[in-house]
Design a protein around this motif. Structure first.
Motif, PDB file in Angstrom:
ATOM      1  N   VAL A 160      94.128  55.989 -41.536  1.00  0.00           N
ATOM      2  CA  VAL A 160      93.328  55.071 -42.338  1.00  0.00           C
ATOM      3  C   VAL A 160      93.541  53.657 -41.810  1.00  0.00           C
ATOM      4  O   VAL A 160      94.676  53.202 -41.671  1.00  0.00           O
ATOM      5  CB  VAL A 160      93.720  55.129 -43.828  1.00  0.00           C
ATOM      6  CG1 VAL A 160      92.854  54.171 -44.641  1.00  0.00           C
ATOM      7  CG2 VAL A 160      93.609  56.542 -44.365  1.00  0.00           C
ATOM      8  N   THR A 212      92.902  49.823 -42.773  1.00  0.00           N
ATOM      9  CA  THR A 212      92.571  49.058 -43.973  1.00  0.00           C
ATOM     10  C   THR A 212      92.565  47.561 -43.688  1.00  0.00           C
ATOM     11  O   THR A 212      93.182  47.091 -42.734  1.00  0.00           O
ATOM     12  CB  THR A 212      93.602  49.329 -45.091  1.00  0.00           C
ATOM     13  OG1 THR A 212      94.896  48.964 -44.628  1.00  0.00           O
ATOM     14  CG2 THR A 212      93.603  50.786 -45.499  1.00  0.00           C
ATOM     15  N   PRO A 227      89.831  50.275 -47.540  1.00  0.00           N
ATOM     16  CA  PRO A 227      89.766  51.120 -46.345  1.00  0.00           C
ATOM     17  C   PRO A 227      88.497  50.813 -45.543  1.00  0.00           C
ATOM     18  O   PRO A 227      87.404  50.735 -46.095  1.00  0.00           O
ATOM     19  CB  PRO A 227      89.735  52.547 -46.902  1.00  0.00           C
ATOM     20  CG  PRO A 227      89.338  52.419 -48.321  1.00  0.00           C
ATOM     21  CD  PRO A 227      89.703  51.042 -48.768  1.00  0.00           C
ATOM     22  N   MET A 248      88.374  55.925 -41.933  1.00  0.00           N
ATOM     23  CA  MET A 248      89.272  57.045 -42.195  1.00  0.00           C
ATOM     24  C   MET A 248      88.942  58.175 -41.227  1.00  0.00           C
ATOM     25  O   MET A 248      87.782  58.411 -40.917  1.00  0.00           O
ATOM     26  CB  MET A 248      89.112  57.551 -43.629  1.00  0.00           C
ATOM     27  CG  MET A 248      89.541  56.556 -44.672  1.00  0.00           C
ATOM     28  SD  MET A 248      89.260  57.134 -46.356  1.00  0.00           S
ATOM     29  CE  MET A 248      90.451  58.441 -46.469  1.00  0.00           C
ATOM     30  N   ARG A 253      90.402  62.307 -40.061  1.00  0.00           N
ATOM     31  CA  ARG A 253      91.323  63.427 -40.215  1.00  0.00           C
ATOM     32  C   ARG A 253      91.302  64.202 -38.906  1.00  0.00           C
ATOM     33  O   ARG A 253      90.252  64.586 -38.408  1.00  0.00           O
ATOM     34  CB  ARG A 253      90.881  64.341 -41.350  1.00  0.00           C
ATOM     35  CG  ARG A 253      91.803  65.539 -41.545  1.00  0.00           C
ATOM     36  CD  ARG A 253      91.366  66.391 -42.707  1.00  0.00           C
ATOM     37  NE  ARG A 253      90.104  67.061 -42.455  1.00  0.00           N
ATOM     38  CZ  ARG A 253      89.990  68.329 -42.026  1.00  0.00           C
ATOM     39  NH1 ARG A 253      91.058  69.047 -41.810  1.00  0.00           N
ATOM     40  NH2 ARG A 253      88.804  68.848 -41.821  1.00  0.00           N
TER      41      ARG A 253
END
Length: 66
Positions: free
Chosen positions: A45, A47, A54, A57, A59
């Protein structure tokens, strides 16, 4: 480090200026970057420091495929 400054005072006013220069040799800061290994899934993330909002992001489910 080098520094120079001038101050000129005359009938029409005062003018001041200054300059500073800093030099650095390449050998002065030998730092070996750390080796980081991602061997399991992770969440990343990004920020905003001021608000904590944020901005991005991601994954990564299988780091061996990146």
């Amino acid at each position: 480090m080098e520094h120079a400054a001038t101050l000129d005072v005359g009938e029409k006013g005062t003018v001041a200026s200054a300059a500073t220069a800093v030099g650095m040799a390449a050998s002065a800061a030998r730092v070996t970057p750390p080796l980081v290994t991602f061997d399991r899934p992770y969440l990343m993330v990004v920020t905003d420091r001021a608000t904590g909002e944020p901005l991005f992001m991601a994954r990564v489910a299988d780091p061996s495929r990146t």
